[in-house]
Design a protein around this motif. Structure first.
Motif, PDB file in Angstrom:
ATOM      1  N   GLY A  67       1.126  -1.047  -0.017  1.00  0.00           N
ATOM      2  CA  GLY A  67       0.005   0.167   0.021  1.00  0.00           C
ATOM      3  C   GLY A  67       0.903   1.435   0.124  1.00  0.00           C
ATOM      4  N   ASP A  68       0.548   1.942   0.785  1.00  0.00           N
ATOM      5  CA  ASP A  68       1.157   3.620   1.386  1.00  0.00           C
ATOM      6  C   ASP A  68       2.540   3.323   1.699  1.00  0.00           C
ATOM      7  OD1 ASP A  68       2.121   6.102   1.574  1.00  0.00           O
ATOM      8  OD2 ASP A  68      -0.062   6.969   2.076  1.00  0.00           O
ATOM      9  N   GLY A  69       3.559   3.533   0.712  1.00  0.00           N
ATOM     10  CA  GLY A  69       4.867   3.222   1.080  1.00  0.00           C
ATOM     11  C   GLY A  69       5.475   4.252   2.101  1.00  0.00           C
ATOM     12  N   LYS A  70       5.014   5.526   2.052  1.00  0.00           N
ATOM     13  CA  LYS A  70       5.222   6.569   3.195  1.00  0.00           C
ATOM     14  C   LYS A  70       4.869   6.237   4.444  1.00  0.00           C
ATOM     15  CE  LYS A  70       5.091  11.343   3.704  1.00  0.00           C
ATOM     16  NZ  LYS A  70       4.736  12.743   3.088  1.00  0.00           N
ATOM     17  N   LYS A  71       3.594   5.832   4.552  1.00  0.00           N
ATOM     18  CA  LYS A  71       2.897   5.469   5.868  1.00  0.00           C
ATOM     19  C   LYS A  71       3.767   4.179   6.462  1.00  0.00           C
ATOM     20  CE  LYS A  71      -1.778   6.491   6.181  1.00  0.00           C
ATOM     21  NZ  LYS A  71      -2.971   6.163   5.677  1.00  0.00           N
ATOM     22  N   GLN A  72       3.997   3.340   5.430  1.00  0.00           N
ATOM     23  CA  GLN A  72       4.553   2.001   5.771  1.00  0.00           C
ATOM     24  C   GLN A  72       6.031   2.168   6.407  1.00  0.00           C
ATOM     25  OE1 GLN A  72       4.997  -0.993   3.008  1.00  0.00           O
ATOM     26  NE2 GLN A  72       5.784  -2.434   4.079  1.00  0.00           N
ATOM     27  N   LEU A  73       6.875   3.021   5.882  1.00  0.00           N
ATOM     28  CA  LEU A  73       8.233   3.355   6.310  1.00  0.00           C
ATOM     29  C   LEU A  73       8.177   3.855   7.518  1.00  0.00           C
ATOM     30  CD1 LEU A  73      10.112   4.140   2.930  1.00  0.00           C
ATOM     31  CD2 LEU A  73      10.080   2.083   4.185  1.00  0.00           C
ATOM     32  N   ILE A  74       7.387   4.743   7.872  1.00  0.00           N
ATOM     33  CA  ILE A  74       7.374   5.732   9.190  1.00  0.00           C
ATOM     34  C   ILE A  74       6.918   4.779  10.172  1.00  0.00           C
ATOM     35  CG2 ILE A  74       6.054   7.619  10.367  1.00  0.00           C
ATOM     36  CD1 ILE A  74       5.701   8.989   7.829  1.00  0.00           C
ATOM     37  N   GLN A  75       5.987   3.646   9.875  1.00  0.00           N
ATOM     38  CA  GLN A  75       5.614   2.818  10.910  1.00  0.00           C
ATOM     39  C   GLN A  75       6.592   1.928  11.209  1.00  0.00           C
ATOM     40  OE1 GLN A  75       4.364  -0.668  10.800  1.00  0.00           O
ATOM     41  NE2 GLN A  75       3.581  -0.601  12.737  1.00  0.00           N
ATOM     42  N   GLN A  76       7.312   1.521  10.359  1.00  0.00           N
ATOM     43  CA  GLN A  76       8.523   0.520  10.572  1.00  0.00           C
ATOM     44  C   GLN A  76       9.648   1.363  11.473  1.00  0.00           C
ATOM     45  OE1 GLN A  76       8.624  -2.587   9.795  1.00  0.00           O
ATOM     46  NE2 GLN A  76       7.773  -2.921   7.846  1.00  0.00           N
ATOM     47  N   ILE A  77      10.004   2.338  11.163  1.00  0.00           N
ATOM     48  CA  ILE A  77      10.907   3.231  11.910  1.00  0.00           C
ATOM     49  C   ILE A  77      10.362   3.469  13.191  1.00  0.00           C
ATOM     50  CG2 ILE A  77      12.297   5.533  12.185  1.00  0.00           C
ATOM     51  CD1 ILE A  77      11.909   5.659   9.053  1.00  0.00           C
ATOM     52  N   ASP A  78       9.276   4.068  13.399  1.00  0.00           N
ATOM     53  CA  ASP A  78       8.888   4.461  14.705  1.00  0.00           C
ATOM     54  C   ASP A  78       8.444   3.282  15.737  1.00  0.00           C
ATOM     55  OD1 ASP A  78       9.161   6.971  13.895  1.00  0.00           O
ATOM     56  OD2 ASP A  78       7.283   7.587  13.515  1.00  0.00           O
ATOM     57  N   SER A  79       8.170   2.116  15.044  1.00  0.00           N
ATOM     58  CA  SER A  79       7.782   0.782  15.882  1.00  0.00           C
ATOM     59  C   SER A  79       9.086   0.024  16.431  1.00  0.00           C
ATOM     60  CB  SER A  79       6.957  -0.089  15.188  1.00  0.00           C
ATOM     61  OG  SER A  79       7.630  -0.578  14.104  1.00  0.00           O
ATOM     62  N   HIS A  80      10.358   0.669  16.020  1.00  0.00           N
ATOM     63  CA  HIS A  80      11.399  -0.160  16.398  1.00  0.00           C
ATOM     64  C   HIS A  80      12.096   0.584  17.364  1.00  0.00           C
ATOM     65  CE1 HIS A  80      15.432  -2.008  16.222  1.00  0.00           C
ATOM     66  NE2 HIS A  80      15.024  -2.912  15.415  1.00  0.00           N
ATOM     67  N   SER A  81      12.316  -0.004  18.609  1.00  0.00           N
ATOM     68  CA  SER A  81      12.716   0.658  19.834  1.00  0.00           C
ATOM     69  C   SER A  81      13.825   1.388  19.714  1.00  0.00           C
ATOM     70  CB  SER A  81      12.820  -0.249  20.856  1.00  0.00           C
ATOM     71  OG  SER A  81      13.624  -1.400  20.628  1.00  0.00           O
ATOM     72  N   GLU A  82      15.076   0.649  18.989  1.00  0.00           N
ATOM     73  CA  GLU A  82      16.165   1.631  18.768  1.00  0.00           C
ATOM     74  C   GLU A  82      16.407   2.435  17.456  1.00  0.00           C
ATOM     75  OE1 GLU A  82      19.553  -1.425  19.358  1.00  0.00           O
ATOM     76  OE2 GLU A  82      17.597  -2.412  20.443  1.00  0.00           O
ATOM     77  N   LEU A  83      15.606   2.153  16.388  1.00  0.00           N
ATOM     78  CA  LEU A  83      15.734   2.744  15.243  1.00  0.00           C
ATOM     79  C   LEU A  83      15.118   4.116  15.357  1.00  0.00           C
ATOM     80  CD1 LEU A  83      16.774   2.911  12.318  1.00  0.00           C
ATOM     81  CD2 LEU A  83      14.513   1.653  11.559  1.00  0.00           C
ATOM     82  N   SER A  84      13.975   4.172  16.093  1.00  0.00           N
ATOM     83  CA  SER A  84      13.111   5.313  16.141  1.00  0.00           C
ATOM     84  C   SER A  84      13.902   6.458  16.675  1.00  0.00           C
ATOM     85  CB  SER A  84      11.792   4.981  17.107  1.00  0.00           C
ATOM     86  OG  SER A  84      12.447   4.587  18.497  1.00  0.00           O
ATOM     87  N   ARG A  85      14.899   6.450  17.491  1.00  0.00           N
ATOM     88  CA  ARG A  85      15.595   7.346  17.819  1.00  0.00           C
ATOM     89  C   ARG A  85      16.335   8.405  16.672  1.00  0.00           C
ATOM     90  NH1 ARG A  85      21.666   6.319  19.712  1.00  0.00           N
ATOM     91  NH2 ARG A  85      22.109   8.531  20.033  1.00  0.00           N
TER      92      ARG A  85
END
Ligand SMILES: Nc1ncnc2c1ncn2[C@@H]1O[C@H](COP(=O)(O)OP(=O)(O)OP(=O)(O)O)[C@@H](O)[C@H]1O
Length: 315
Positions: A220-238
């Motif tokens: 689906g929406d690539g933008k939404k998906q990438l943001i979700q992947q980043i923000d849901s990862h405890s270390e990456l979200s930083r």
């Protein structure tokens, strides 16, 4: 079919001696390093010792890669890619084969290095990468096909180097080679025009991939998906503010992205935007002292990580 024909024609056993028709260079094949879309790369023994030798039936692709390597050698500082030794033809038993020789870059690819030495290294390697990209962009080139397989960590001390320059494209044209996961066109976040923002998007994807070693596909929406992947990862979200800006093409240069990343790495990640703004004002006030501080920060980070790296080997 075509590919199989050239692959068979360029397949040679260890011990085979290759002699340059025009320059008389003499190389003995040690083993195959790998093959790509248009040629085979061998580890060979030449007058300079271990050498990487790329051969192909396609003289255009060889010439175009040699031109990129020549352009790399003009980048100030150490060459981001392998140093070019020579280009020649070989009258092989199967007909004329085109080849060039270059520095053999030894080391694991970026993902293998991170898996072995830990994610603490991601930031510093990406800082090094951004440094190199800045210089390459200044010379009017875009690397294009940024992916872990094309990035070797040589050393010690660990230093990121490019191999496979087949995707390197002059600014303004269409990117020559790309890989879906690292391509902004695939994610619906921009064109495949050769420009700095293209490489910075791929750099952000490379960063994400170090925390998600199993690549994921677009749904689906690539933008939404990438943001979700980043923000849901405890270390990456930083790193979210920097990664997002790079994904959305909001960095005008690799240097700017590097500056923001260094602020996060220096552990002031609680209010990154404020720090980024403060740093931007500071940089305007005193450009020279800013770049001095950056250099010192990178040096310190490298020394600390390098000490940990040596220590882990002693244990
Ligand atoms: N200078 C070098 N030093 C060490 N290894 C190298 C060097 N150049 C290439 N290699 C190795 O040879 C392999 C094949 O390289 P090549 O550039 O032909 O193609 P590729 O990256 O596999 O594919 P493609 O060009 O289709 O993207 C690389 O994956 C790498 O492992």
């Amino acid at each position: 079919m075509m590919m199989n024909t050239w692959k068979t024609q360029c397949k040679f056993l260890p011990g085979t001696v290759i002699i340059g028709k025009w320059h008389g260079g003499n190389y003995q094949i040690i083993r195959e390093l790998g093959s790509g879309a248009n040629g085979i790369v061998y580890l060979a023994k030449g007058v300079r010792g271990h050498t990487a030798l790329k051969m192909s039936m396609d003289s255009l692709s060889i010439t175009s890669e040699v031109n990129v390597l020549k352009a790399f050698s003009k980048v100030p500082g150490d060459s981001p890619g392998p140093s070019l030794y020579e280009m020649d033809d070989w009258e092989s038993p199967r007909g004329r084969i085109h080849f060039y020789t270059m520095e053999y870059i030894q080391g694991p690819d970026m993902l293998t290095f991170i898996k072995k030495n830990g994610q603490t290294w991601v930031g510093i390697l990406i800082v090094q990468l951004l440094d190199t990209l800045e210089k390459l962009h200044q010379e009017g080139w875009t690397f294009g096909d940024l992916k872990p397989e094309n990035l070797i960590v040589s050393g010690p001390p660990p230093r990121i180097r490019f191999i496979d320059v087949g995707g390197t494209t002059i600014k303004g044209r269409a990117i020559k080679e790309f890989t879906e996961f690292f391509d902004r066109g695939y994610w619906g976040l921009g064109s495949r025009k050769s420009e700095p923002t293209y490489d910075l998007f791929s750099t952000s994807m490379l960063f994400i991939h170090m925390y998600y070693p199993k690549k994921f596909s677009r749904v689906g929406d690539g933008k939404k998906q990438l943001i979700q992947q980043i923000d849901s990862h405890s270390e990456l979200s930083r790193f979210s503010p920097v990664l997002r800006k790079a994904l959305f093409g909001e960095y005008g240069s690799a240097k700017k992205m590097k500056g923001d990343l260094l602020i996060l790495l220096s552990d002031k990640g609680d209010k990154p935007v404020t720090y980024a703004r403060r740093s931007a004002t500071r940089q305007r006030k005193n450009k020279k002292s800013g770049s001095m501080k950056e250099t010192v920060m990178v040096l310190l980070l490298t020394i600390v990580l390098y000490a940990l790296y040596i220590y882990s080997y002693l244990l």
